[in-house]
Design an enzyme around this catalytic site. Structure first.
Site, PDB file in Angstrom:
ATOM      1  CG  HIS A 165      -1.782   1.194   1.333  1.00 55.64           C
ATOM      2  ND1 HIS A 165      -1.398   2.296   2.068  1.00 55.64           N
ATOM      3  CD2 HIS A 165      -2.977   1.498   0.779  1.00 55.64           C
ATOM      4  CE1 HIS A 165      -2.339   3.213   1.969  1.00 55.64           C
ATOM      5  NE2 HIS A 165      -3.312   2.747   1.196  1.00 55.64           N
ATOM      6  NE  ARG A 209      -4.497   0.606  -7.200  1.00 54.70           N
ATOM      7  CZ  ARG A 209      -3.308   0.820  -7.773  1.00 54.70           C
ATOM      8  NH1 ARG A 209      -2.892   2.045  -8.008  1.00 54.70           N
ATOM      9  NH2 ARG A 209      -2.540  -0.203  -8.103  1.00 54.70           N
ATOM     10  CD  GLU A 214      -6.869  -7.269 -10.703  1.00 55.67           C
ATOM     11  OE1 GLU A 214      -6.090  -6.620  -9.995  1.00 55.67           O
ATOM     12  OE2 GLU A 214      -8.103  -7.273 -10.546  1.00 55.67           O
ATOM     13  CG  ASN A 266       0.468  -4.113  -8.947  1.00 57.08           C
ATOM     14  OD1 ASN A 266       1.528  -4.065  -9.541  1.00 57.08           O
ATOM     15  ND2 ASN A 266      -0.265  -3.039  -8.697  1.00 57.08           N
ATOM     16  CB  CYS A 270      -3.592  -0.492 -14.810  1.00 61.77           C
ATOM     17  SG  CYS A 270      -4.644  -1.802 -14.186  1.00 61.77           S
TER      18      CYS A 270
HETATM   19  C1  PEP Z   1      -3.016  -4.818  -9.992  1.00 60.10           C
HETATM   20  O1  PEP Z   1      -3.364  -5.771  -9.292  1.00 60.10           O
HETATM   21  O2  PEP Z   1      -2.051  -4.857 -10.795  1.00 60.10           O
HETATM   22  C2  PEP Z   1      -3.738  -3.542  -9.902  1.00 60.10           C
HETATM   23  C3  PEP Z   1      -3.439  -2.540 -10.690  1.00 60.10           C
HETATM   24  O3  PEP Z   1      -4.686  -3.430  -8.926  1.00 60.10           O
HETATM   25  P1  PEP Z   1      -4.330  -3.144  -7.374  1.00 60.10           P
HETATM   26  O4  PEP Z   1      -2.867  -2.821  -7.301  1.00 60.10           O
HETATM   27  O5  PEP Z   1      -5.197  -2.034  -6.962  1.00 60.10           O
HETATM   28  O6  PEP Z   1      -4.677  -4.455  -6.759  1.00 60.10           O
HETATM   29 MG    MG Z   2      -5.312  -5.727  -8.362  1.00 57.97          MG
END
Ligand code: PEP
Ligand code: MG
Length: 591
Positions: free
Chosen positions: A167, A273, A456, A479, A542
């Protein structure tokens, strides 16, 4: 001004003339700035060696522009000579390299920039001290969405736990704020308000300095140099834009981030987000009431209070993006992340809304998850509580109608996160379309929009053809895709990934540079399957990798349409995208 000594030209004109002749020749032969070693003995010049000269980012831009003007190199060569990552030096304050420094600890270089400030251990204090005109560094074991206000108020953020997509790292990068994350060498004790490292015990109010570009933490204050963007920067960016085919968007959730993103040349928002919009002091309690509601009707009451806030948020983003696409990701994190954590916070909250403390505590306990990253989050929230996404879609549609009414253009893209099976997307796409059409009918206004999904999870990538049947676009959330493919927790891996990299088990931190053979392979499969039914399916990324030059080269090679990264990395991505295109073309010519 008369110099206190004679110049070489005055002392030994013949040797000087030879030196000028040689360095001019060497520079035009090697077509690059040279670092030359020479000696003069008995007035005779001896050239010892010549190397390509090292340079700062600022010098690299100046040299590249000068050499283009001197027709020594082409624009493409110039772009290939600038390291995109080095642009960070131009976009953030840096520590004065000549200052004396005492290294206290080293963590992960989570978000670049050099900053000094007084240590505070809570978000509230960061805000209070900032209001008193003080500069602070927020030191936490890890941050949570509740720390946003403190992170905004702080000069920099230091966490002792968490990786490059934790975070703290993700939010700080979005804000362009320096951050050292996962700094396990620092021990924080909230109770005594102290932090320990290398035998030093620092208390609240003591000064430290962070270098978010290297992950170093220094004792005391270190002088910083402010960033400056000059004409050469703009010129190189324009050249990069003419060459690249990969579009560059930004991850932005606030009007401030969106405006910064435009300033740095982003061609839209690739990820908003929406949960980051829920943490303002004026709305967090409303969100909490919505979560605590036992009955759907109570939940809907809270949602109807959130609706105008979201509507004006989206309107503002559309306005700033001025017709560029804006991808709004519907709520993603597990609901308990919004609830108060400590007993005191729960008591305060219960008092504020006139509820019983026990009731709040029981609900917080009931929502607790052992593995929230794999728990009730993403689109799973809307499968169980459709009214949440319904409210968000309603707000997007209302904001879109407001824009149309004002005669302004917009391209909203509504994005559903963490889809694992096509049925989830099918259900939520239907909900989205129904809600948009409902608003369009009430307002008697039409606008174009897209409904897409994030990829994801490995299953989503491997079955992307079936998912694409319900999607107008894909955005790879690398991510989570890295987390779920490698089975590595985004929030915990920071503790041991450093050893994996230093021991050579991983060449790079996979949360920073895409793991091409594993996660990258899934991205490739996802694109190929997704475009099987619709060759024009718009596909972007992203995750944090969208701002990493080496990953961008990979994304270009597999045919993504765009990358999306934090606003401060947009220039880096623009240059990296151009270099990828040039290298690709050069390779094709060679073959
Ligand atoms: C991701 O998972 O790559 C993403 C962009 O979403 P978050 O980082 O908010 O989970
Ligand atoms: Mg994500």
């Amino acid at each position: 001004m008369a110099l206190p000594f004679k110049s070489l030209e005055e002392l030994m004109p013949a040797a000087y003339a030879k030196l000028v002749e040689f360095y001019t020749k060497l520079e035009s032969h090697y077509r690059d700035m040279q670092d030359i070693e020479f000696t003069i003995e008995s007035s005779k010049l001896w050239m010892l060696q010549t190397l390509t000269g090292k340079r700062t980012a600022k010098a690299a831009l100046k040299i590249a522009c000068d050499m283009i003007d001197e027709k020594l190199i082409t624009q493409e060569e110039a772009l290939l000579r600038i390291d995109p990552a080095s642009l960070d030096q131009l976009l953030h304050p840096t520590l004065d390299p000549h200052s004396q420094k005492t290294l206290l600890a080293k963590g992960l270089p989570a978000s670049p920039g050099g900053m000094s400030g007084q240590i505070v251990f809570t978000s509230e204090e960061a805000v209070d001290w900032k209001e008193k005109g003080l500069k602070v560094i927020l030191v936490r074991v890890e941050t949570s969405p509740e720390d946003i206000a403190g992170m905004v108020a702080a000069q920099g953020i230091l966490t002792t736990r968490g990786g490059m997509t934790s975070h703290a790292a993700v939010v700080a990068r979005g804000m362009g704020k320096c951050c050292v994350a996962g700094c396990g060498e620092v021990e924080v004790d909230y109770r005594t308000e102290t932090m320990k490292a290398k035998g030093y015990v620092l208390k609240k109010g003591d000064l430290i300095t962070l270098d978010g570009g290297t992950g170093e933490v220094f004792l005391g204050e270190v002088k910083t140099i402010d960033p400056r963007l000059d004409a050469e920067f703009e010129r190189i960016m324009k050249m990069a834009d003419q060459v690249r085919t990969l579009k560059v968007r930004a991850n932005a959730d606030t009007p401030k981030d969106a405006a910064k993103a435009r300033e740095f040349g982003a061609e839209g928002i690739g990820l908003c987000r929406t949960e980051h919009m829920f943490f303002g002091a004026d709305r967090i309690d409303v969100v909490r009431e919505m979560i605590l509601a036992d009955a759907k009707t109570d939940r809907e009451k809270s949602l109807s209070r959130l609706l105008p806030m979201q509507r004006s948020d989206f309107h503002e983003l559309f306005r700033i993006m001025d017709g560029f696409p804006v991808t709004i990701r519907l709520l993603d994190p597990p609901l308990h992340e919004f609830l108060p954590h400590s007993e005191q916070e729960m008591k305060d909250f219960a008092k504020r809304i006139g509820w019983d403390f026990e009731r709040v505590r029981n609900k917080v306990r009931a929502l607790h998850e052992f593995n929230p990253m794999l728990g009730h989050r993403g689109c799973r929230l809307a499968i169980t509580y459709p009214e949440i996404y319904q409210m968000q879609v309603h707000a997007i549609a209302q904001a879109a109608c407001d824009m149309v009414q004002e005669g302004k253009s917009l391209t909203p893209e509504i994005m559903i996160p963490l889809v694992m099976v096509p049925q989830e997307l099918e259900t939520l796409r239907a909900l989205t379309i129904k809600e948009v059409e409902h608003v369009q009918e009430i307002r008697k206004i039409k606008f174009d929009y897209l409904v897409g999904t994030m990829i994801e999870l490995p299953r989503a990538a491997l079955t992307a053809d079936a998912i694409a049947e319900h999607a107008d676009f894909f955005s790879f959330g690398t991510n989570d895709l890295t987390q779920t493919t490698l089975g590595l927790s985004r929030d915990d891996a920071g503790r041991f990934l450093g050893t994996y990299v230093s021991d050579g088990i991983f060449a790079k931190d996979p949360f920073v540079t895409i793991d091409k053979k594993g996660v990258g392979q899934l991205v490739k499969i996802g694109i190929d399957l997704g475009r099987r039914g619709d060759p024009k399916l718009k596909v972007g990324v992203c995750g944090e990798h969208g701002g990493d030059p080496e990953s961008i080269e990979f994304f270009h090679s597999v045919g993504l349409d765009y990358v999306s990264c934090s606003p401060y990395r947009v220039p880096i991505a623009r240059l990296a995208a151009a270099r990828s295109k040039i290298m690709d073309t050069n390779q094709k010519v060679k073959n």
